[in-house]
Write a protein that holds these residues in place. Structure first.
Motif, short mmCIF file in Angstrom:
data_model
loop_
_atom_site.label_atom_id
_atom_site.label_comp_id
_atom_site.label_asym_id
_atom_site.label_seq_id
_atom_site.Cartn_x
_atom_site.Cartn_y
_atom_site.Cartn_z
N LEU A 160 0.85 -1.19 0.00
CA LEU A 160 0.00 0.00 0.00
C LEU A 160 0.88 1.24 0.00
O LEU A 160 1.68 1.44 0.90
CB LEU A 160 -0.91 -0.01 1.23
CG LEU A 160 -1.88 1.16 1.39
CD1 LEU A 160 -2.85 1.22 0.20
CD2 LEU A 160 -2.65 1.02 2.69
N ASN A 161 0.75 2.07 -1.04
CA ASN A 161 1.55 3.29 -1.16
C ASN A 161 0.81 4.51 -0.62
O ASN A 161 1.41 5.38 0.00
CB ASN A 161 1.94 3.54 -2.61
CG ASN A 161 2.80 2.42 -3.15
OD1 ASN A 161 3.67 1.92 -2.48
ND2 ASN A 161 2.53 2.01 -4.37
N SER A 162 -0.49 4.60 -0.89
CA SER A 162 -1.30 5.73 -0.44
C SER A 162 -2.76 5.34 -0.54
O SER A 162 -3.10 4.28 -1.05
CB SER A 162 -1.02 6.97 -1.30
OG SER A 162 -1.41 6.73 -2.64
N CYS A 163 -3.62 6.24 -0.04
CA CYS A 163 -5.06 6.04 -0.13
C CYS A 163 -5.68 7.11 -1.03
O CYS A 163 -5.15 8.21 -1.14
CB CYS A 163 -5.70 6.10 1.25
SG CYS A 163 -5.17 4.76 2.35
N ASN A 164 -6.78 6.77 -1.65
CA ASN A 164 -7.50 7.72 -2.50
C ASN A 164 -8.07 8.86 -1.66
O ASN A 164 -8.18 8.74 -0.43
CB ASN A 164 -8.66 7.01 -3.22
CG ASN A 164 -8.18 5.97 -4.19
OD1 ASN A 164 -7.11 6.09 -4.76
ND2 ASN A 164 -8.96 4.92 -4.37
N SER A 165 -8.48 9.93 -2.32
CA SER A 165 -9.13 11.04 -1.64
C SER A 165 -10.37 10.51 -0.93
O SER A 165 -11.11 9.70 -1.48
CB SER A 165 -9.52 12.10 -2.67
OG SER A 165 -10.19 13.16 -2.04
#
Length: 196
Positions: free
Chosen positions: A95-100
């Motif tokens: 997991l690199n980042s989460c969506n808005s």
């Protein structure tokens, strides 16, 4: 004599055929030339192939030579942006980042939907003091108090003087609270018509 002639012809034909076959054969490559350069003891705990021509010659390969240490997930979580790696037919994710609208959890393996229910404002109102909540790259605000002479009315700050009419306190108008002292906001002196 005829029998001897037929027999001689058959034998000559067989001799010619076997010599023709021998001319088209080539020597097989050696086990070493085919990559069988290791022994059975070199292959302990590994995948191995034995040379068909020499039972002491082997080819070995590591089992599970994939490094998934930085890719702990078997799938990308909902709301997540992931990178992946595929090795030995297995795909793992990181997991690199989460969506808005989502925030990454402390374990960096899941995304949680942001809950802005208590924070309805996109900015703090003029003369207001707010608490805020940042999630998924978005910041929202909640009005907690107002500057002196103002009171909180829903999501805005209103003047305390709005609760006075002709120097008379009009009571709990428009969500008026103890933040406004009716007497001081209505009266400029000691002669004030307060209805209580």
């Amino acid at each position: 004599m005829r029998y001897l002639l037929v027999t001689t012809t058959i034998i000559a034909g067989l001799a010619y055929t076997s010599s023709a076959l021998a001319q088209t054969c080539t020597a097989a490559p050696s086990c070493e030339e085919m990559g069988y350069t290791q022994s059975a003891s070199d292959c302990t705990g590994k995948i191995s192939l034995r040379c068909p021509f020499d039972t002491t010659a082997y080819f070995c390969a590591e089992i599970g030579s994939c490094d998934f240490s930085e890719y702990p997930l078997t799938e990308c979580p909902t709301g997540g942006n992931c990178s992946n790696i595929t090795c030995d037919g297995m795909t793992k994710y990181k997991l690199n980042s989460c969506n808005s609208g989502y925030e990454i959890n402390s374990d960096s393996t899941t995304c949680t939907a942001c809950n802005f229910t208590s924070y309805p404002l996109t900015q703090c109102p003029y003369n207001g003091y707010c608490s805020y909540y940042t999630c998924g790259g978005t910041t929202k605000y909640k009005l907690t108090s107002c500057s002196s002479g103002l009171y909180v009315s829903g999501n805005t700050c209103k003047s305390c003087s709005s609760i006075c009419y002709n120097n008379t306190c009009q009571g709990n108008l428009d969500g008026w609270s103890s933040e406004c002292n009716c007497y001081t906001s209505c009266c400029s002196g000691s002669s004030c018509d307060v209805p209580w």
